[in-house]
Structures are given as structure tokens and as C-alpha cells.
Motif scaffolding. Sequence first.
Motif, PDB file in Angstrom:
ATOM      1  N   SER A 147       0.828  -1.213   0.000  1.00  0.00           N
ATOM      2  CA  SER A 147       0.000   0.000   0.000  1.00  0.00           C
ATOM      3  C   SER A 147       0.855   1.253   0.000  1.00  0.00           C
ATOM      4  O   SER A 147       0.571   2.217  -0.702  1.00  0.00           O
ATOM      5  CB  SER A 147      -0.937   0.010   1.209  1.00  0.00           C
ATOM      6  OG  SER A 147      -2.137  -0.665   0.929  1.00  0.00           O
ATOM      7  N   ALA A 148       1.902   1.244   0.807  1.00  0.00           N
ATOM      8  CA  ALA A 148       2.778   2.404   0.898  1.00  0.00           C
ATOM      9  C   ALA A 148       3.449   2.699  -0.435  1.00  0.00           C
ATOM     10  O   ALA A 148       3.689   3.855  -0.789  1.00  0.00           O
ATOM     11  CB  ALA A 148       3.835   2.186   1.979  1.00  0.00           C
ATOM     12  N   GLY A 149       3.735   1.648  -1.200  1.00  0.00           N
ATOM     13  CA  GLY A 149       4.441   1.838  -2.465  1.00  0.00           C
ATOM     14  C   GLY A 149       3.546   2.107  -3.662  1.00  0.00           C
ATOM     15  O   GLY A 149       3.971   2.792  -4.599  1.00  0.00           O
ATOM     16  N   TYR A 150       2.308   1.585  -3.610  1.00  0.00           N
ATOM     17  CA  TYR A 150       1.495   1.638  -4.824  1.00  0.00           C
ATOM     18  C   TYR A 150       0.061   2.110  -4.614  1.00  0.00           C
ATOM     19  O   TYR A 150      -0.598   2.520  -5.566  1.00  0.00           O
ATOM     20  CB  TYR A 150       1.436   0.245  -5.477  1.00  0.00           C
ATOM     21  CG  TYR A 150       2.789  -0.336  -5.793  1.00  0.00           C
ATOM     22  CD1 TYR A 150       3.476   0.028  -6.943  1.00  0.00           C
ATOM     23  CD2 TYR A 150       3.384  -1.257  -4.927  1.00  0.00           C
ATOM     24  CE1 TYR A 150       4.720  -0.511  -7.233  1.00  0.00           C
ATOM     25  CE2 TYR A 150       4.628  -1.804  -5.207  1.00  0.00           C
ATOM     26  CZ  TYR A 150       5.294  -1.423  -6.358  1.00  0.00           C
ATOM     27  OH  TYR A 150       6.530  -1.957  -6.637  1.00  0.00           O
ATOM     28  N   GLY A 151      -0.466   2.038  -3.398  1.00  0.00           N
ATOM     29  CA  GLY A 151      -1.870   2.329  -3.183  1.00  0.00           C
ATOM     30  C   GLY A 151      -2.181   3.812  -3.063  1.00  0.00           C
ATOM     31  O   GLY A 151      -1.312   4.629  -2.748  1.00  0.00           O
ATOM     32  N   ASP A 152      -3.422   4.136  -3.310  1.00  0.00           N
ATOM     33  CA  ASP A 152      -3.926   5.492  -3.073  1.00  0.00           C
ATOM     34  C   ASP A 152      -4.760   5.546  -1.800  1.00  0.00           C
ATOM     35  O   ASP A 152      -4.841   6.582  -1.144  1.00  0.00           O
ATOM     36  CB  ASP A 152      -4.779   5.956  -4.252  1.00  0.00           C
ATOM     37  CG  ASP A 152      -4.004   5.959  -5.559  1.00  0.00           C
ATOM     38  OD1 ASP A 152      -2.950   6.626  -5.606  1.00  0.00           O
ATOM     39  OD2 ASP A 152      -4.444   5.300  -6.516  1.00  0.00           O
ATOM     40  N   VAL A 153      -5.398   4.422  -1.470  1.00  0.00           N
ATOM     41  CA  VAL A 153      -6.233   4.312  -0.278  1.00  0.00           C
ATOM     42  C   VAL A 153      -5.953   2.961   0.358  1.00  0.00           C
ATOM     43  O   VAL A 153      -5.856   1.945  -0.338  1.00  0.00           O
ATOM     44  CB  VAL A 153      -7.740   4.396  -0.627  1.00  0.00           C
ATOM     45  CG1 VAL A 153      -8.585   4.314   0.636  1.00  0.00           C
ATOM     46  CG2 VAL A 153      -8.046   5.665  -1.406  1.00  0.00           C
ATOM     47  N   HIS A 154      -5.811   2.948   1.689  1.00  0.00           N
ATOM     48  CA  HIS A 154      -5.709   1.672   2.399  1.00  0.00           C
ATOM     49  C   HIS A 154      -6.929   1.527   3.286  1.00  0.00           C
ATOM     50  O   HIS A 154      -7.264   2.421   4.057  1.00  0.00           O
ATOM     51  CB  HIS A 154      -4.444   1.580   3.243  1.00  0.00           C
ATOM     52  CG  HIS A 154      -4.223   0.197   3.795  1.00  0.00           C
ATOM     53  ND1 HIS A 154      -3.542  -0.774   3.106  1.00  0.00           N
ATOM     54  CD2 HIS A 154      -4.648  -0.393   4.952  1.00  0.00           C
ATOM     55  CE1 HIS A 154      -3.527  -1.902   3.813  1.00  0.00           C
ATOM     56  NE2 HIS A 154      -4.205  -1.684   4.924  1.00  0.00           N
ATOM     57  N   VAL A 155      -7.586   0.370   3.172  1.00  0.00           N
ATOM     58  CA  VAL A 155      -8.848   0.143   3.869  1.00  0.00           C
ATOM     59  C   VAL A 155      -8.630  -0.789   5.060  1.00  0.00           C
ATOM     60  O   VAL A 155      -8.195  -1.935   4.891  1.00  0.00           O
ATOM     61  CB  VAL A 155      -9.898  -0.463   2.918  1.00  0.00           C
ATOM     62  CG1 VAL A 155     -11.241  -0.594   3.633  1.00  0.00           C
ATOM     63  CG2 VAL A 155     -10.035   0.368   1.651  1.00  0.00           C
ATOM     64  N   PHE A 156      -8.922  -0.286   6.250  1.00  0.00           N
ATOM     65  CA  PHE A 156      -8.974  -1.109   7.452  1.00  0.00           C
ATOM     66  C   PHE A 156     -10.429  -1.398   7.787  1.00  0.00           C
ATOM     67  O   PHE A 156     -11.332  -0.672   7.362  1.00  0.00           O
ATOM     68  CB  PHE A 156      -8.331  -0.392   8.643  1.00  0.00           C
ATOM     69  CG  PHE A 156      -6.844  -0.242   8.557  1.00  0.00           C
ATOM     70  CD1 PHE A 156      -6.007  -1.318   8.803  1.00  0.00           C
ATOM     71  CD2 PHE A 156      -6.264   0.984   8.235  1.00  0.00           C
ATOM     72  CE1 PHE A 156      -4.625  -1.183   8.736  1.00  0.00           C
ATOM     73  CE2 PHE A 156      -4.892   1.134   8.163  1.00  0.00           C
ATOM     74  CZ  PHE A 156      -4.062   0.041   8.418  1.00  0.00           C
ATOM     75  N   LEU A 181      -1.092   8.642   1.076  1.00  0.00           N
ATOM     76  CA  LEU A 181      -2.276   7.842   0.791  1.00  0.00           C
ATOM     77  C   LEU A 181      -3.332   8.150   1.831  1.00  0.00           C
ATOM     78  O   LEU A 181      -3.035   8.674   2.909  1.00  0.00           O
ATOM     79  CB  LEU A 181      -1.964   6.348   0.745  1.00  0.00           C
ATOM     80  CG  LEU A 181      -2.010   5.508   2.026  1.00  0.00           C
ATOM     81  CD1 LEU A 181      -1.968   4.033   1.676  1.00  0.00           C
ATOM     82  CD2 LEU A 181      -0.875   5.855   2.964  1.00  0.00           C
ATOM     83  N   LYS A 182      -4.562   7.819   1.500  1.00  0.00           N
ATOM     84  CA  LYS A 182      -5.668   8.062   2.399  1.00  0.00           C
ATOM     85  C   LYS A 182      -6.030   6.774   3.134  1.00  0.00           C
ATOM     86  O   LYS A 182      -5.795   5.673   2.630  1.00  0.00           O
ATOM     87  CB  LYS A 182      -6.886   8.593   1.630  1.00  0.00           C
ATOM     88  CG  LYS A 182      -6.656   9.955   1.010  1.00  0.00           C
ATOM     89  CD  LYS A 182      -7.916  10.478   0.341  1.00  0.00           C
ATOM     90  CE  LYS A 182      -7.662  11.838  -0.312  1.00  0.00           C
ATOM     91  NZ  LYS A 182      -7.283  12.853   0.679  1.00  0.00           N
ATOM     92  N   ILE A 183      -6.623   6.936   4.303  1.00  0.00           N
ATOM     93  CA  ILE A 183      -7.065   5.807   5.106  1.00  0.00           C
ATOM     94  C   ILE A 183      -8.583   5.733   5.070  1.00  0.00           C
ATOM     95  O   ILE A 183      -9.270   6.727   5.328  1.00  0.00           O
ATOM     96  CB  ILE A 183      -6.593   5.938   6.562  1.00  0.00           C
ATOM     97  CG1 ILE A 183      -5.069   6.035   6.640  1.00  0.00           C
ATOM     98  CG2 ILE A 183      -7.103   4.768   7.401  1.00  0.00           C
ATOM     99  CD1 ILE A 183      -4.331   4.816   6.135  1.00  0.00           C
ATOM    100  N   ALA A 184      -9.101   4.554   4.732  1.00  0.00           N
ATOM    101  CA  ALA A 184     -10.541   4.326   4.749  1.00  0.00           C
ATOM    102  C   ALA A 184     -10.865   3.292   5.827  1.00  0.00           C
ATOM    103  O   ALA A 184     -10.046   2.427   6.142  1.00  0.00           O
ATOM    104  CB  ALA A 184     -11.033   3.832   3.391  1.00  0.00           C
ATOM    105  N   LEU A 185     -12.058   3.385   6.378  1.00  0.00           N
ATOM    106  CA  LEU A 185     -12.524   2.433   7.379  1.00  0.00           C
ATOM    107  C   LEU A 185     -13.829   1.818   6.890  1.00  0.00           C
ATOM    108  O   LEU A 185     -14.772   2.529   6.545  1.00  0.00           O
ATOM    109  CB  LEU A 185     -12.744   3.118   8.730  1.00  0.00           C
ATOM    110  CG  LEU A 185     -12.927   2.178   9.924  1.00  0.00           C
ATOM    111  CD1 LEU A 185     -11.637   1.416  10.206  1.00  0.00           C
ATOM    112  CD2 LEU A 185     -13.365   2.946  11.164  1.00  0.00           C
ATOM    113  N   LYS A 186     -13.856   0.499   6.857  1.00  0.00           N
ATOM    114  CA  LYS A 186     -15.025  -0.239   6.367  1.00  0.00           C
ATOM    115  C   LYS A 186     -15.854  -0.704   7.555  1.00  0.00           C
ATOM    116  O   LYS A 186     -15.325  -1.298   8.501  1.00  0.00           O
ATOM    117  CB  LYS A 186     -14.554  -1.435   5.539  1.00  0.00           C
ATOM    118  CG  LYS A 186     -15.658  -2.289   4.960  1.00  0.00           C
ATOM    119  CD  LYS A 186     -15.037  -3.418   4.139  1.00  0.00           C
ATOM    120  CE  LYS A 186     -16.107  -4.337   3.560  1.00  0.00           C
ATOM    121  NZ  LYS A 186     -15.491  -5.420   2.746  1.00  0.00           N
ATOM    122  N   ALA A 187     -17.161  -0.449   7.496  1.00  0.00           N
ATOM    123  CA  ALA A 187     -18.023  -0.821   8.616  1.00  0.00           C
ATOM    124  C   ALA A 187     -19.451  -1.060   8.150  1.00  0.00           C
ATOM    125  O   ALA A 187     -19.940  -0.378   7.246  1.00  0.00           O
ATOM    126  CB  ALA A 187     -18.012   0.272   9.684  1.00  0.00           C
TER     127      ALA A 187
END
Length: 266
Positions: A147-156, A181-187
Motif C-alpha cells: 500500500s505504501a508503495g502503490y496504493g492510493d487508499v488503504h482500507v482497514f 495515501l488516504k485511510i478508509a474504514l469499512k463498517a
Amino acid sequence: MTGFDGLIAPDDVAGEASWIVAGLIARDIKRPTIIAEFSPGAGSAVYFAKKAVTFQRYSGNRLGWSLATSTDAATRKALGDFVTDGDIARRLEELLIVSKGVGSSDDFTFKGEFFEVLKGGFGGPLSGWQLPEISLTGESSEALEISAGYGDVHVFELGTADLATKIARLKALTATKGRTLKIALKARIFAHDDLDRAALEAKRSGFEDNSQTLTGDYDSLAEDLLLLGELGVDRFQLFAPHSLETAYRIGEHVLPRIRQALRKAA
């Protein structure tokens, strides 16, 4: 759309193809981003990129990618994907390298273990279109590194242990690579004007793991989401299981409360 910024077409093994669903939604709804979830094992990295830039051309850059591979080997094999557990992360990284490569050059060459391309890329009407925003997931060191190298958003997922620590670690790791990158939270979410009604709806849905569920009235849910935002969460992926009414309630009652609170804070 009741105030939402986007929609997700999930990769449902027993359901319809997410890319097709995303295209139909984008045709009928003109503003939001449409995120298509799919597995890297579903095809060629070059073809994924070609479909993506075609979608971007006709939708005005409104496609997002959510990449996820099933952790169940039997499910993967039923879909024709025989990648081993140990190779999942490496294949994902190669897909990202190739899709980004052919998306930014018309003379890209790469030879990996899972994907290979010789002087590939897009010209003509497909040149110049940006690839979708890429959402990735996972809590392992390997997943965070990708994620750090290629992602735009990481979803926890809601309920992730030591969430604030993991967010801080990932953002610091991304910064060392000169990226953000942005952080998303799935719920899952159950919302009602009455707290007891919301709790009853959640109970009737029968989910055993309540750690991944937000339940409340409009004021309490707005407060919960704002507190999660203070941990470093930039956006939320909210699912209202089997209830379009809940989605409308969130858009009409919860989101305005959040936006009002953010304006006051600003």
C-alpha cells in the motif's frame, strides 16, 4: 445520491460482475465515483488497465479500483485462480507495477513471475487518461508495504486492533517513499432516529461479530464517525446490509451532522 461521494460494486462470488455493475451505475448516475472490487487473479494486468482507461474516458474519470484476493483457496480455485497463499502479495504487486506502467507509457516492458508485457501501453483515444484510484487492504507488514508503495487508499475494518498505531505506521512508511495515501474504514452501519430501533435492526440482521458494526441514532453515529476521523481515518466505506432505507437515513441525517461539525471546527 443523498450526499455520498461514491458507491462500491463488491466482488460477490455468487453475484454479478462488479465491472458491469459499475458501468451501469456510472451511466445512470452522473456524479459519484464508482469503485469496482475485483481480484488480481481475474485476468491480465494489461487488460485491467485497458478496461480502466476506457471506463475513465466514458465516465469522466469516475472509476475506482478495490483489489482483494480471497483468502480461501477453494474459493479461488472455483474461479479458476490457483495462486498459492504465499504468492498472493507478490502477484498483487506485479499487477500494480504493470497496470501503472502501461497506463503511463506506450513503451512499457516488464517480465515478472505472474505478468509480462513487451513494449505495451495505450495510444489513440486511450492515451492520457489516468488510472483509477487504487484501494488496497490488509494488516500484515507485506500488505502495508505494498500500500505504501502503490496504493492510493488503504482500507482497514472497524474493530481493527491498535487502529491508530497502524494508521500512523502506514502513513509514516508511505512518507518514506515520497508518497501519500488516504485511510478508509469499512463498517456495517445501522441508523435510525430512535436508538432502540437501530439496535433492533442490527439484532435482526444477525451478525455475530459486532466489532465491525456501528449502531445508533443520528447524533451518536455522527459523533462516532467524527471520533474515528480523529484517529486518522480520511473516509468511510459504509454498508447497510439489505436496507436501502438505512443508506438514505445516513445520507439525509448523519452526513449533514458530520459536515456541520467539521465546518464549526474549521
